[in-house]
Design a protein around this motif. Structure first.
Motif, PDB file in Angstrom:
ATOM      1  N   MET A 193      30.234  14.570  -7.705  1.00 62.05           N
ATOM      2  CA  MET A 193      29.438  15.123  -8.525  1.00 62.05           C
ATOM      3  C   MET A 193      28.451  16.263  -8.322  1.00 62.05           C
ATOM      4  O   MET A 193      27.877  17.019  -9.090  1.00 62.05           O
ATOM      5  CB  MET A 193      28.472  13.972  -9.450  1.00 62.05           C
ATOM      6  CG  MET A 193      29.590  12.911 -10.055  1.00 62.05           C
ATOM      7  SD  MET A 193      30.018  13.644 -11.570  1.00 62.05           S
ATOM      8  CE  MET A 193      28.971  13.682 -12.756  1.00 62.05           C
ATOM      9  N   LEU A 203      31.933   3.527 -14.869  1.00 62.14           N
ATOM     10  CA  LEU A 203      31.312   4.676 -14.099  1.00 62.14           C
ATOM     11  C   LEU A 203      31.944   5.995 -14.241  1.00 62.14           C
ATOM     12  O   LEU A 203      31.474   7.093 -14.442  1.00 62.14           O
ATOM     13  CB  LEU A 203      31.241   4.445 -12.719  1.00 62.14           C
ATOM     14  CG  LEU A 203      29.913   3.191 -12.437  1.00 62.14           C
ATOM     15  CD1 LEU A 203      29.854   2.721 -11.191  1.00 62.14           C
ATOM     16  CD2 LEU A 203      28.486   3.600 -13.006  1.00 62.14           C
ATOM     17  N   SER A 204      33.510   5.909 -14.146  1.00 57.09           N
ATOM     18  CA  SER A 204      34.309   7.129 -14.150  1.00 57.09           C
ATOM     19  C   SER A 204      34.095   7.677 -15.637  1.00 57.09           C
ATOM     20  O   SER A 204      34.061   9.084 -15.815  1.00 57.09           O
ATOM     21  CB  SER A 204      35.701   6.852 -13.908  1.00 57.09           C
ATOM     22  OG  SER A 204      35.868   5.990 -12.646  1.00 57.09           O
ATOM     23  N   LEU A 246      32.179   9.357  -5.426  1.00 58.86           N
ATOM     24  CA  LEU A 246      32.011   9.880  -6.874  1.00 58.86           C
ATOM     25  C   LEU A 246      30.684  10.547  -6.865  1.00 58.86           C
ATOM     26  O   LEU A 246      30.783  11.815  -7.514  1.00 58.86           O
ATOM     27  CB  LEU A 246      32.083   8.778  -7.898  1.00 58.86           C
ATOM     28  CG  LEU A 246      31.809   9.075  -9.214  1.00 58.86           C
ATOM     29  CD1 LEU A 246      32.525  10.050  -9.848  1.00 58.86           C
ATOM     30  CD2 LEU A 246      31.651   8.090 -10.210  1.00 58.86           C
ATOM     31  N   ILE A 247      29.709  10.128  -6.208  1.00 58.48           N
ATOM     32  CA  ILE A 247      28.441  10.611  -6.217  1.00 58.48           C
ATOM     33  C   ILE A 247      28.459  12.075  -5.610  1.00 58.48           C
ATOM     34  O   ILE A 247      27.993  13.052  -6.047  1.00 58.48           O
ATOM     35  CB  ILE A 247      27.505   9.863  -5.564  1.00 58.48           C
ATOM     36  CG1 ILE A 247      27.111   8.623  -6.687  1.00 58.48           C
ATOM     37  CG2 ILE A 247      26.082  10.528  -5.256  1.00 58.48           C
ATOM     38  CD1 ILE A 247      26.491   7.444  -5.993  1.00 58.48           C
ATOM     39  N   ILE A 282      20.407  13.489  -8.566  1.00 55.51           N
ATOM     40  CA  ILE A 282      21.012  12.303  -8.847  1.00 55.51           C
ATOM     41  C   ILE A 282      19.961  11.092  -8.401  1.00 55.51           C
ATOM     42  O   ILE A 282      19.607  11.028  -7.152  1.00 55.51           O
ATOM     43  CB  ILE A 282      22.416  11.761  -8.238  1.00 55.51           C
ATOM     44  CG1 ILE A 282      23.444  13.001  -8.836  1.00 55.51           C
ATOM     45  CG2 ILE A 282      23.041  10.612  -8.535  1.00 55.51           C
ATOM     46  CD1 ILE A 282      24.652  12.948  -8.068  1.00 55.51           C
ATOM     47  N   ARG A 298      31.591   7.310 -17.622  1.00 52.87           N
ATOM     48  CA  ARG A 298      30.357   7.902 -17.811  1.00 52.87           C
ATOM     49  C   ARG A 298      30.135   9.362 -17.178  1.00 52.87           C
ATOM     50  O   ARG A 298      29.429  10.337 -17.581  1.00 52.87           O
ATOM     51  CB  ARG A 298      29.178   7.027 -17.421  1.00 52.87           C
ATOM     52  CG  ARG A 298      28.980   5.775 -18.257  1.00 52.87           C
ATOM     53  CD  ARG A 298      28.814   6.089 -19.804  1.00 52.87           C
ATOM     54  NE  ARG A 298      27.233   6.171 -19.690  1.00 52.87           N
ATOM     55  CZ  ARG A 298      26.235   5.372 -19.852  1.00 52.87           C
ATOM     56  NH1 ARG A 298      26.811   3.957 -19.948  1.00 52.87           N
ATOM     57  NH2 ARG A 298      25.294   5.358 -19.877  1.00 52.87           N
ATOM     58  N   CYS A 299      30.772   9.471 -16.011  1.00 54.28           N
ATOM     59  CA  CYS A 299      30.443  10.723 -15.029  1.00 54.28           C
ATOM     60  C   CYS A 299      31.250  11.761 -15.857  1.00 54.28           C
ATOM     61  O   CYS A 299      31.112  12.915 -15.697  1.00 54.28           O
ATOM     62  CB  CYS A 299      30.903  10.406 -13.632  1.00 54.28           C
ATOM     63  SG  CYS A 299      29.787   9.239 -12.791  1.00 54.28           S
ATOM     64  N   LEU A 339      21.303  12.871 -13.413  1.00 50.39           N
ATOM     65  CA  LEU A 339      22.228  11.576 -13.475  1.00 50.39           C
ATOM     66  C   LEU A 339      21.331  10.588 -13.059  1.00 50.39           C
ATOM     67  O   LEU A 339      20.958  10.349 -11.866  1.00 50.39           O
ATOM     68  CB  LEU A 339      23.600  11.989 -12.730  1.00 50.39           C
ATOM     69  CG  LEU A 339      24.384  10.686 -12.896  1.00 50.39           C
ATOM     70  CD1 LEU A 339      24.946  10.412 -14.537  1.00 50.39           C
ATOM     71  CD2 LEU A 339      25.705  10.940 -11.911  1.00 50.39           C
ATOM     72  N   TYR A 349      29.365  13.034 -18.876  1.00 48.95           N
ATOM     73  CA  TYR A 349      28.579  13.905 -17.956  1.00 48.95           C
ATOM     74  C   TYR A 349      28.984  15.406 -17.527  1.00 48.95           C
ATOM     75  O   TYR A 349      28.313  16.346 -17.973  1.00 48.95           O
ATOM     76  CB  TYR A 349      27.823  13.457 -16.892  1.00 48.95           C
ATOM     77  CG  TYR A 349      26.636  13.878 -16.391  1.00 48.95           C
ATOM     78  CD1 TYR A 349      25.139  13.537 -16.773  1.00 48.95           C
ATOM     79  CD2 TYR A 349      26.483  14.873 -15.372  1.00 48.95           C
ATOM     80  CE1 TYR A 349      24.165  14.322 -16.304  1.00 48.95           C
ATOM     81  CE2 TYR A 349      25.550  15.784 -14.899  1.00 48.95           C
ATOM     82  CZ  TYR A 349      24.330  15.369 -15.428  1.00 48.95           C
ATOM     83  OH  TYR A 349      23.273  15.871 -14.937  1.00 48.95           O
ATOM     84  N   ARG A 350      30.044  15.363 -16.903  1.00 48.50           N
ATOM     85  CA  ARG A 350      30.637  16.659 -16.450  1.00 48.50           C
ATOM     86  C   ARG A 350      31.013  17.684 -17.795  1.00 48.50           C
ATOM     87  O   ARG A 350      30.892  18.492 -17.689  1.00 48.50           O
ATOM     88  CB  ARG A 350      31.964  16.448 -15.818  1.00 48.50           C
ATOM     89  CG  ARG A 350      31.626  15.994 -14.308  1.00 48.50           C
ATOM     90  CD  ARG A 350      33.116  15.891 -13.461  1.00 48.50           C
ATOM     91  NE  ARG A 350      33.913  17.121 -13.579  1.00 48.50           N
ATOM     92  CZ  ARG A 350      35.271  16.952 -13.256  1.00 48.50           C
ATOM     93  NH1 ARG A 350      35.697  15.998 -12.627  1.00 48.50           N
ATOM     94  NH2 ARG A 350      36.034  18.050 -13.598  1.00 48.50           N
ATOM     95  N   VAL A 409      38.175  12.014 -11.980  1.00 46.57           N
ATOM     96  CA  VAL A 409      37.162  11.138 -11.520  1.00 46.57           C
ATOM     97  C   VAL A 409      37.792   9.647 -11.152  1.00 46.57           C
ATOM     98  O   VAL A 409      37.311   9.134 -10.022  1.00 46.57           O
ATOM     99  CB  VAL A 409      35.898  11.013 -12.411  1.00 46.57           C
ATOM    100  CG1 VAL A 409      35.015   9.888 -11.990  1.00 46.57           C
ATOM    101  CG2 VAL A 409      35.204  12.097 -12.693  1.00 46.57           C
TER     102      VAL A 409
END
Length: 898
Positions: A839, A792-793, A835-836, A847, A795-796, A815, A799-800, A746
């Motif tokens: 995802m 943000l990386s 990034l969005i 999202i 957190r994502c 998300l 989440y992944r 990410v």
């Protein structure tokens, strides 16, 4: 999991709003303070209730409202669910009045049960939700600012590893519990073994045999003494029988002598009684002669010729008829008297009522006249007040002469200035942040240039992009400093205007207050005039009604006097009739006296006859007693001849000897029995010891088995605790490796600078960034924008990891990103867009982003704008079907889409 629809009523700034939410990227856009974040908070609150709030329930209900409703429809695992939460004011507090969840084959009622259901299907509570799927405004740096221990606890909780630690702790607690019980049982085992050894050393069976032999000897001796006792008892009983027979003969002789004396005395007493009866008969005969003379006199007084029952009954009947006639007349006279008296009393009471009512009406008339006077004074006072208010209103109107706002428009003018002030304040914050970032970068570059080489890797810094950008940084700092000065000057001017506008708003409010006071004075004058008219008429009417009541009272008083005179006449008739009744009662008393004399004569004659019969009965009984007395004398002589004194003396000696022996043998038997009871008690004690020894042996065997089982259980629990600890370590290692890989993927995707090669996440969740030359950096050393991207990386990536799982996919909510671009420059925003999209490609169906950034808006699949009405201070929601065109239009007009 996917949000489908949200409906709000009186939630924060929303009076009544609803929104459909679809798959893809949804941007929620609007001015600061319009309620964008509140929309996401409503979704979060619908899922978890009060646990999702940083505030109280009182803060989420719209101001001046007493209730609120939040409804969320969401899809999960192919089924759709609907949550409804209704809040209601109760006293000074807001409480949950309803919380329900409906879905396929399920209905849940109650905030606790609904929250438990959501936590179960998502496998995360409210805290885990915000640590994974919901990046709230101002919390983008939460994970990077946390200590490694805090970061480890957060991620372990998200990955359900905390449960393994909980299970390990439970197993450890169980091991300690088993150890306590095992120690206790081993102590009991040792104690029981010692007791068994002590009892075995006591030779209990030998003692039992000795005691039983001694008891047998005592039993034989007791048996011998008891046989002797029986023979002595027989001798005593025979002697006692002879003595008893002699005593009975003596008693009978004594009784006969007493009976003879009693009979002789009874005969003498009865003869005396016969003489008394003769005298009584003579006395009674004289009483009869006296009563006969009195009866002659009573016949004359009662006006009858005979005292027989028929004659007396006929006379009573004549008196009863006469009395009945008089009583009828008396009752009629009494009724007439009562009727006249009651009428006179009622008329008197009515006079009092009329006079009292007349006094009340006169008093009410006086009160009405007083009210007229007060109302006239009120009219004068309110007219003077109106004149004063008119002068004050004129003064307020003059304040709006030559002002920037007319009377009635001051509030709108103030709101316009406040909006302008908010825009300037936002520009100032953005400009200050940009200036601080540029200054940091310029300082870093200047430090490198002065050093000549990198202090970490010792490489020359010539042609480094950081050093070459110093001039560009200086130009940016100058431009931003000038821009900052212009904005501060503009802010001061607007602040001065706001102060003037606030003064005008206050004057405008004062003018409205004066208008209301003037209107109120007019209403009071009209009310007072109406009071004067009504109370004047009322006073006149009350005086007239009082005069009529006084006239009626005089008439009723005269009528009462007439009825009282009639009552006195009837009272005289009653007295006359009552005198006649008294004469009849006297005549009836004479008859009663005559009947009593006749009855007494008959009773005395009967008594004389009874006395004569009694004298004859006594004479007959005395003849019989004389015969019975002779028989008693003959029996006494016969018994006296049969008495043998020598036989009686021998029986007395035998009885005394037997009684003495029995006393001695009883003491000996008691002594032997006590000794036998003592030995029997010792036998029982020894037998109890023997039984207790057997029980101790059985108990020792059971405790041996229990100790063996507890030792086995202790080993098993200790093995289980180690298994949980090793399993948690293995799973954490797998999660760290997977999370590190995803974090690098990410971060490399969204970071376009090649200065960094990789990110390392160790087993303790310590984060390290490596430059291309393998120089290690702490994330705290990154610039503001780089730190925001890094977080943000992270957190994502988390989440992944949760969404993809280690052994299969896991249920994940949408998300949610609330203002993720606050610390990003334009270049980094573009990477956030990448990034969005990444995802989305990896399967994140929904999202939700709160942002006013134009680049994000252009990348959105759906755009939702939020506006707040300045008049009602309530927010509304509008969906824009073409977000890209809205972003282009906003960019061309240099305005943010509304």
């Amino acid at each position: 999991m996917r949000f489908d629809h949200i409906t709000l009523e009186h939630f924060k700034p929303y009076a009544d709003a609803s929104l459909d939410l679809q798959d893809g990227v949804t941007i929620i856009h609007g001015l600061n303070g319009s309620g964008k974040s509140s929309l996401l908070e409503a979704c979060f609150f619908a899922l978890y209730g009060a646990r999702a709030l940083d505030e109280t329930l009182d803060d989420i209900v719209t101001t001046d409202e007493d209730d609120a409703t939040i409804e969320l429809t969401f899809s999960h695992a192919g089924s759709q669910y609907h949550i409804k939460r209704r809040l209601r004011r109760s006293g000074d507090r807001i409480q949950t009045a309803q919380c329900t969840l409906d879905g396929p084959d399920i209905e849940i009622d109650g905030a606790t049960d609904v929250r438990a259901f959501i936590t179960d299907i998502l496998r995360m509570d409210a805290e885990a939700f915000v640590n994974c799927a919901y990046v709230r405004q101002g919390e983008v740096n939460k994970l990077i600012n946390a200590t490694p221990t805090q970061r480890q606890a957060i991620i372990d909780d998200l990955l359900q590893l905390g449960r393994l630690e909980m299970y390990r702790e439970r197993a450890s607690d169980a091991r300690l519990g088993v150890e306590d019980i095992l120690s206790e049982q081993r102590g009991a085992q040792t104690e029981i073994k010692a007791q068994i050894e002590r009892k075995e050393d006591a030779n209990l069976h030998e003692k039992l045999n000795e005691y039983e032999a001694a008891r047998a000897d005592i039993d034989a001796e007791i048996e011998r003494y008891e046989e002797n006792k029986i023979r002595a008892q027989e001798t005593r009983d025979n002697a006692k029988e002879i003595l008893t027979s002699h005593e009975e003969t003596q008693e009978e002789l004594t009784e006969l002598e007493a009976e003879i004396d009693d009979l002789r005395m009874t005969i003498e007493e009865d003869e005396s009684t016969r003489a008394d009866f003769r005298e009584a008969i003579e006395t009674k005969t004289e009483q009869v002669e006296t009563l006969l003379s009195a009866r002659t006199d009573a016949l004359s007084s009662a006006e009858v010729t005979s005292a027989d029952a028929d004659t007396l009954a006929a006379r009573r009947s004549t008196l009863d008829d006469k009395e009945s006639s008089i009583r009828d007349s008396l009752q009629t006279a009494r009724q007439q008297q009562t009727m006249f008296e009651n009428q006179a009393e009622r008329l008197t009471e009515r006079v009092d009522e009329l006079e009292s009512r007349a006094d009340e009406l006169q008093e009410q008339a006086s009160e009405a006249e007083t009210a007229v006077t007060k109302a006239k004074e009120q009219i004068t006072t309110q007219q003077n007040a109106q004149a004063d208010i008119e002068e004050q209103m004129t003064s307020v109107r003059e304040q709006f002469n030559n002002s920037p706002a007319t009377l009635g428009k001051a509030t709108e003018y103030l709101e316009m200035l406040q909006e302008e002030h908010d825009d300037i304040r936002n520009d100032l914050a953005s400009t200050r942040a940009s200036l601080s970032t540029v200054q940091d970068r310029r300082n870093e570059a200047q430090t490198l240039q002065e050093a000549g080489k990198c202090p970490t890797c010792e490489q020359p810094i010539e042609e480094s992009p950081h050093v070459e950008a110093i001039d560009e940084y200086d130009v940016q700092i100058e431009t931003l400093t000038e821009r900052l000065s212009q904005l501060e000057t503009k802010q001061n001017k607007v602040n001065n205007k706001i102060e003037s506008a606030e003064s005008l708003v206050e004057s405008e409010r004062q003018f409205e207050t004066l208008k209301e006071r003037k209107s109120l004075a007019s209403e009071r004058i009209a009310d007072a005039r109406e009071t004067v008219n009504e109370q004047t008429e009322t006073a006149a009417s009350l005086h007239e009604n009082a005069g009529e009541l006084e006239t009626e009272a005089d008439e009723k008083r005269d009528a009462a006097a007439t009825q009282m005179s009639n009552a006195d006449s009837e009272a005289e008739k009653v007295a006359t009739l009552e005198s006649k009744l008294e004469t009849i009662n006297n005549a009836r008393d004479q008859l009663d006296n005559l009947a009593e004399i006749q009855s007494e004569i008959e009773n005395i004659r009967a008594e004389i006859e009874r006395l004569r019969e009694r004298r004859e009965e006594i004479a007959d009984r005395n003849d019989e007693r004389r015969e019975y007395l002779q028989a008693k004398r003959d029996r006494h002589a016969e018994l006296a001849a049969d008495v043998n004194e020598a036989r009686i003396e021998k029986a007395q000696n035998n009885h005394e000897e037997a009684v003495s022996y029995l006393e001695d043998v009883s003491e000996k038997l008691d002594e032997l029995r006590d000794k036998r009871d003592n030995i029997q008690s010792q036998i029982g004690s020894v037998r109890g010891e023997i039984e207790n020894l057997a029980e101790l042996r059985e108990k020792h065997t059971a405790i041996n088995d229990r100790v063996s089982a507890l030792e086995t259980l202790h080993e098993q629990v200790e093995t289980l605790s180690s298994t949980y600890r090793e399993l948690r370590a293995d799973l954490r290692k797998q999660n760290v490796e997977t999370l590190e890989r995803m974090l690098n993927e990410v971060f490399m995707l969204i970071y376009d600078n090649d200065a960094y090669s990789r990110i390392q996440l160790d087993d303790a969740y310590e984060l390290t960034i490596f430059q291309k030359d393998e120089t290690a950096l702490n994330p705290e050393q990154l610039s503001g924008g780089e730190r925001a991207l890094f977080n943000l990386s992270l957190r994502c990536a988390i989440y992944r990891l949760l969404a993809e799982g280690i052994d299969g996919t896991a249920p994940m909510p949408p998300l949610i990103l609330d203002e993720p671009t606050v610390f990003l420059d334009s270049g980094h925003v573009g990477r956030l867009v990448d990034l969005i999209k990444d995802m989305q490609r990896r399967g994140v169906a929904q999202i939700l982003i709160v942002s006013h950034d134009k680049e994000l808006i252009a990348a959105a699949d759906h755009l939702v704008t939020v506006k707040k009405d300045p008049t009602s201070n309530r927010s509304s929601i509008t969906r824009i079907d073409d977000p890209q065109r809205a972003a282009i239009s906003a960019a061309s007009s240099n305005k943010t889409p509304q």
